[in-house]
Design a protein around this motif. Structure first.
Motif, PDB file in Angstrom:
ATOM      1  N   LYS A  82       1.270  -1.291  -0.371  1.00 42.78           N
ATOM      2  CA  LYS A  82      -0.005  -0.007  -0.155  1.00 42.78           C
ATOM      3  C   LYS A  82       0.544   1.261  -0.240  1.00 42.78           C
ATOM      4  O   LYS A  82       2.487   1.061   0.699  1.00 42.78           O
ATOM      5  N   GLU A  83       0.149   2.075  -0.352  1.00 39.59           N
ATOM      6  CA  GLU A  83       0.763   4.001  -0.115  1.00 39.59           C
ATOM      7  C   GLU A  83       0.968   3.929   0.995  1.00 39.59           C
ATOM      8  O   GLU A  83       0.968   3.773   1.859  1.00 39.59           O
ATOM      9  N   ARG A  92       4.868  11.134  -0.717  1.00 38.93           N
ATOM     10  CA  ARG A  92       4.405   8.803  -0.747  1.00 38.93           C
ATOM     11  C   ARG A  92       5.473   8.140  -1.430  1.00 38.93           C
ATOM     12  O   ARG A  92       4.969   8.702  -2.821  1.00 38.93           O
ATOM     13  N   LYS A 118       5.054   5.007  -3.724  1.00 37.29           N
ATOM     14  CA  LYS A 118       3.442   4.196  -4.167  1.00 37.29           C
ATOM     15  C   LYS A 118       4.306   3.278  -4.081  1.00 37.29           C
ATOM     16  O   LYS A 118       5.032   2.899  -4.266  1.00 37.29           O
TER      17      LYS A 118
END
Length: 132
Positions: A21-22, A34, A36
């Motif tokens: 998951k991010e 962030r 990814k």
């Protein structure tokens, strides 16, 4: 009491691996990276919009094209705009509209027509009407 955030380092960013998951790595003062699942690393600035008081994210660029130092510079610039009550997203949109106006065909054609001083008024009117 506010939570103290350890500033990011270049080695910590390079060593961060994508997960299922991010997830975000915070640098403090609203700046975060962030990560990814596909491995893309995106700089984000989280802030409160001045008029609506809603939280939002502003994309500052993709790592490594935008290095840590450059992301921090952009954060400071946009936080300065926020201190003046200017929404950074609106500021970016207004700046891009200014550039679009200067790069339009109409702008360049009008500038070219203005340099043609030896044309008769009828010819200038004909050129202008065709441009419009």
């Amino acid at each position: 009491m506010a939570k103290l955030v350890t500033p990011l380092t270049d080695s910590k960013i390079k060593n961060s691996k994508p997960k299922d998951k991010e997830y975000n790595l915070s640098d403090g003062a609203g700046l975060s990276l962030r990560i990814k699942p596909n491995g893309t690393k995106l700089w984000l600035l989280n802030y409160v919009r001045p008029k609506t008081n809603k939280r939002t994210n502003l994309k500052l660029g993709i790592y490594p094209e935008v290095a840590l130092a450059k992301a921090r510079e952009r954060r400071q610039f946009y936080r300065g705009l926020l201190a003046d009550g200017i929404d950074p997203q609106n500021h970016i949109q207004q700046e891009s509209e200014k550039h679009l106006d200067k790069n339009s065909f109409k702008h360049w054609a009008t500038a070219c027509l203005a340099t043609k001083t030896n044309l008769t008024q009828k010819t200038q009117y004909g050129f202008q009407s065709r441009l419009d």
